[in-house]
Design an enzyme around this catalytic site. Structure first.
Site, PDB file in Angstrom:
ATOM      1  CB  SER A   1      -0.905   0.017   1.230  1.00 40.64           C
ATOM      2  OG  SER A   1      -1.612   1.242   1.312  1.00 40.64           O
TER       3      SER A   1
ATOM      4  CE1 TYR B   1      -3.929  -2.496   5.977  1.00 39.34           C
ATOM      5  CE2 TYR B   1      -3.445  -0.254   5.290  1.00 39.34           C
ATOM      6  CZ  TYR B   1      -3.836  -1.545   4.993  1.00 39.34           C
ATOM      7  OH  TYR B   1      -4.126  -1.882   3.690  1.00 39.34           O
TER       8      TYR B   1
END
Length: 210
Positions: free
Chosen positions: A78, A102
């Site tokens: 990501s 995350y």
């Protein structure tokens, strides 16, 4: 993907039942905003699911992948890696906020993907990784109220899951990439990484600590 026992059982079953893996796409992901949890193995849940789980599963399937070559490993990372840094002195940060972790886990995905590509060079197994875009998927179900209000509006601009899968499919299927490895992609195009995440020495440390 957060349970080492479950991962080992799955890998044992796959190794016993399958003779070939052409493409191995790692897309399992966990995110929570504030709720601190740890896995059954005592690992912070975000890092267990997003980093250590895929790391272990890859190791357990690597011989099958070697026998299957040419094969491809595709790792869904990501662009959120830009919002954090991986603390190599504490890869099990039980007291950190899961929302931040995350981002950390996505940085770890990128670092170990590059190291995996380096270690598999010459085996005819390629390793590439990607940012799928912001997708209206189930990963947002853990966003708590009142953050759900701006999230509802923002999600109107997100990709659908079908749209979000396109770069993964591109890395899995494109004939143009059959000899390409260790590269980062966004919207089916090669993308530059921030220099701080490309340190070969840090990749090696992450690998050894993991």
């Amino acid at each position: 993907m957060s349970s080492f026992k479950s991962i080992r059982e799955f890998a044992d079953d796959l190794n016993a039942s399958e003779s070939k893996i052409d493409v191995f796409i790692q897309n399992a992901g966990y995110a929570s905003t504030f709720d601190k949890q740890k896995s059954v193995d005592g690992i912070e849940m975000t890092m267990a699911t997003n980093h250590f789980g895929p790391f272990l599963l890859t190791h357990m399937l690597i011989e099958l992948l070697r026998k299957s070559a040419p094969a491809r490993i595709v790792i869904v990372a990501s662009e959120c890696y830009r919002f954090a840094s991986v603390n190599l002195k504490n890869l099990n940060p039980l007291d950190a906020m899961p929302g931040y972790l995350y981002y950390v886990s996505k940085g770890a995905n990128i670092m170990w993907a590059i190291e995996l590509a380096r270690r598999l060079k010459g085996t005819n197994i390629t390793v590439n990784f990607l940012h799928p875009g912001m997708i209206d998927s189930g990963i947002w179900r853990n966003v708590p109220f009142p953050l759900t209000i701006p999230m509802w509006f923002t999600k109107q601009f997100f990709k659908t899951p079908q749209e979000g899968a396109q770069t993964s499919l591109f890395l899995a299927c494109s004939e143009d990439l059959k000899n390409v490895t260790g590269k980062y992609y966004l919207d089916c195009k090669e993308w530059d990484l921030q220099p701080y995440i490309t340190s070969a020495q840090q990749h090696k440390i992450l690998w050894e600590e993991s």
